[in-house]
Design a protein around this motif. Structure first.
Motif, PDB file in Angstrom:
ATOM      1  N   GLY A  93       0.805  -1.232   0.000  1.00  0.00           N
ATOM      2  CA  GLY A  93       0.000   0.000   0.000  1.00  0.00           C
ATOM      3  C   GLY A  93       0.827   1.266   0.000  1.00  0.00           C
ATOM      4  N   CYS A  94       1.974   1.265  -0.695  1.00  0.00           N
ATOM      5  CA  CYS A  94       2.859   2.440  -0.667  1.00  0.00           C
ATOM      6  C   CYS A  94       2.339   3.572  -1.566  1.00  0.00           C
ATOM      7  N   GLY A  95       1.526   3.252  -2.547  1.00  0.00           N
ATOM      8  CA  GLY A  95       0.937   4.281  -3.406  1.00  0.00           C
ATOM      9  C   GLY A  95       1.783   4.686  -4.602  1.00  0.00           C
ATOM     10  N   ALA A  96       2.942   4.031  -4.794  1.00  0.00           N
ATOM     11  CA  ALA A  96       3.820   4.402  -5.916  1.00  0.00           C
ATOM     12  C   ALA A  96       3.103   4.190  -7.258  1.00  0.00           C
ATOM     13  N   CYS A  97       2.305   3.160  -7.339  1.00  0.00           N
ATOM     14  CA  CYS A  97       1.606   2.869  -8.599  1.00  0.00           C
ATOM     15  C   CYS A  97       0.618   3.985  -8.949  1.00  0.00           C
ATOM     16  N   ALA A 116      -5.920   6.493 -13.015  1.00  0.00           N
ATOM     17  CA  ALA A 116      -6.844   5.360 -12.878  1.00  0.00           C
ATOM     18  C   ALA A 116      -6.730   4.653 -11.537  1.00  0.00           C
ATOM     19  N   LEU A 117      -5.749   5.075 -10.713  1.00  0.00           N
ATOM     20  CA  LEU A 117      -5.595   4.463  -9.392  1.00  0.00           C
ATOM     21  C   LEU A 117      -5.681   5.546  -8.327  1.00  0.00           C
ATOM     22  N   ARG A 118      -6.322   5.221  -7.232  1.00  0.00           N
ATOM     23  CA  ARG A 118      -6.492   6.208  -6.167  1.00  0.00           C
ATOM     24  C   ARG A 118      -6.312   5.518  -4.827  1.00  0.00           C
ATOM     25  N   PHE A 119      -5.491   6.101  -3.955  1.00  0.00           N
ATOM     26  CA  PHE A 119      -5.319   5.567  -2.601  1.00  0.00           C
ATOM     27  C   PHE A 119      -6.029   6.505  -1.650  1.00  0.00           C
ATOM     28  N   GLU A 120      -6.880   5.969  -0.810  1.00  0.00           N
ATOM     29  CA  GLU A 120      -7.619   6.836   0.105  1.00  0.00           C
ATOM     30  C   GLU A 120      -7.458   6.355   1.533  1.00  0.00           C
ATOM     31  N   ASP A 121      -7.062   7.240   2.431  1.00  0.00           N
ATOM     32  CA  ASP A 121      -6.974   6.890   3.847  1.00  0.00           C
ATOM     33  C   ASP A 121      -8.237   7.365   4.529  1.00  0.00           C
ATOM     34  N   SER A 122      -8.976   6.439   5.102  1.00  0.00           N
ATOM     35  CA  SER A 122     -10.147   6.871   5.855  1.00  0.00           C
ATOM     36  C   SER A 122     -10.126   6.164   7.199  1.00  0.00           C
ATOM     37  N   ILE A 181      -7.534   2.431   1.463  1.00  0.00           N
ATOM     38  CA  ILE A 181      -8.272   1.669   0.445  1.00  0.00           C
ATOM     39  C   ILE A 181      -7.766   2.060  -0.941  1.00  0.00           C
ATOM     40  N   ILE A 182      -7.543   1.048  -1.767  1.00  0.00           N
ATOM     41  CA  ILE A 182      -7.097   1.303  -3.144  1.00  0.00           C
ATOM     42  C   ILE A 182      -8.313   1.220  -4.058  1.00  0.00           C
ATOM     43  N   TYR A 183      -8.489   2.244  -4.876  1.00  0.00           N
ATOM     44  CA  TYR A 183      -9.581   2.243  -5.851  1.00  0.00           C
ATOM     45  C   TYR A 183      -8.996   2.215  -7.256  1.00  0.00           C
ATOM     46  N   CYS A 239       6.277  -0.697  -9.327  1.00  0.00           N
ATOM     47  CA  CYS A 239       6.057  -1.395  -8.054  1.00  0.00           C
ATOM     48  C   CYS A 239       7.345  -2.072  -7.583  1.00  0.00           C
ATOM     49  N   LYS A 240       7.918  -1.521  -6.521  1.00  0.00           N
ATOM     50  CA  LYS A 240       9.188  -2.062  -6.027  1.00  0.00           C
ATOM     51  C   LYS A 240       8.995  -3.466  -5.475  1.00  0.00           C
ATOM     52  N   GLU A 241       7.792  -3.725  -5.013  1.00  0.00           N
ATOM     53  CA  GLU A 241       7.533  -5.026  -4.399  1.00  0.00           C
ATOM     54  C   GLU A 241       7.212  -6.101  -5.443  1.00  0.00           C
ATOM     55  N   ASN A 242       7.024  -5.645  -6.662  1.00  0.00           N
ATOM     56  CA  ASN A 242       6.577  -6.558  -7.724  1.00  0.00           C
ATOM     57  C   ASN A 242       5.295  -7.278  -7.354  1.00  0.00           C
TER      58      ASN A 242
END
Ligand code: FES
Length: 294
Positions: free
Chosen positions: A179-183, A191-197, A202-204, A220-223
């Protein structure tokens, strides 16, 4: 019987139309119920046009382009093939025989291939019942694009899970995503959104915005983000503005109590559970104390 029903053929100007032209000038016969629509390249065919043709009276539609690897606009014919395959699935899902739609490839010097394509589609009509347009096919609005035309029929096929279609790729997050958000930062289409609630990250994903460029996968460093064939999704997910991806629990800062990172991020960085703001304050305090002592 079949000849009374209409077949529409979208033919690319460079090869398929030229092949049809050559078929005519060399006196090769083909079924009279095939109406040719001349287009610059098969890659310009929007699935909405095919739906429009079916909704407005055609009983079968084909797209004909140059031979694979020979499209005059690089890969328009391959894109057209993917769209036709995709449309077949949707038609199948709403109870319209997918055989009513087909893709053909030919060179300008292959009039026999055009004739064979026209005969094939025309003979398919002998095997198919008349197309029941009312409940399933609606006429797309004039300016509808691909996503809009799909959305318009999606209500009927929401839970259908699509089988893989080459070329349509969207990111899939595995369980190991930290969940680092690099993508999301790397995605040029948003087309990708990270939301902290509260305590969750949550990744959308917006599949309709995703163009399958693969930048999210590269970064993605984690592959852990893998390109997933569209087939993994339901039509509903595909067409939703934003579909919910994985959820990750957020860890609270030991000093200020604010949720700030996922536990996997902290583990990965091998750091304390202290948020960046508190870390900054701590180091500023340490510097000023050092100055006083000095
Ligand atoms: Fe013929 Fe693209 S120019 S398919």
């Amino acid at each position: 019987m079949a000849d009374e029903r209409l077949v529409v053929g979208f033919c690319c100007n460079e090869c398929a139309y030229a092949a049809a032209d050559l078929a005519g000038s060399t006196h090769r016969k083909h079924p009279a119920n095939v109406l040719i629509v001349r287009i610059p390249c098969s890659g310009t065919v929007d699935p909405a046009w095919i739906l429009y043709a079916l909704a407005k009276g055609a009983d079968a539609v084909f797209v004909a382009g140059c031979r694979k690897g020979e499209c005059h606009y690089v890969d328009g014919n391959l894109k057209a093939e993917e769209r036709v395959e995709f449309l077949k699935q949707l038609l199948d899902a709403i109870g319209v025989e997918p055989d009513r739609v087909e893709m053909f490839f030919m060179a300008a010097s292959e009039p026999h291939k055009f004739v064979a394509a026209a005969e094939e589609m025309s003979s398919r009509l002998n095997r198919l019942p008349p197309l029941d347009r009312k409940p399933v096919l609606r006429v797309p609005k004039k300016k509808e694009n691909f996503a809009e035309s799909l959305r318009s029929i999606a209500k009927m096929v929401k839970e259908v899970r699509l089988v893989p279609v080459p070329g349509f790729e969207i990111p899939l997050f595995s369980e190991e995503c930290i969940g680092c958000g690099a993508c999301a930062e790397a995605c040029p289409e948003g087309a990708l959104r990270f939301e902290d609630s509260k305590d969750l990250r949550i990744i959308y994903l917006s599949a309709s915005k995703c163009v399958g460029c693969g930048k999210c996968v590269d970064v993605c460093k984690e592959n852990k983000v893998e390109a997933l064939k569209l087939g993994g999704m339901t039509v509903k997910q595909l067409l939703e503005e934003w579909s919910k991806g994985p959820e990750m629990k957020l860890v609270r800062c030991e000093l200020c109590g604010r949720p700030f990172a996922t536990s996997k991020e902290i583990e990965r960085a091998n750091s304390q559970k202290i948020c960046p703001d508190c870390k900054e304050k701590l180091s500023a305090r340490a510097i000023s104390m050092g100055r006083v002592r000095g």
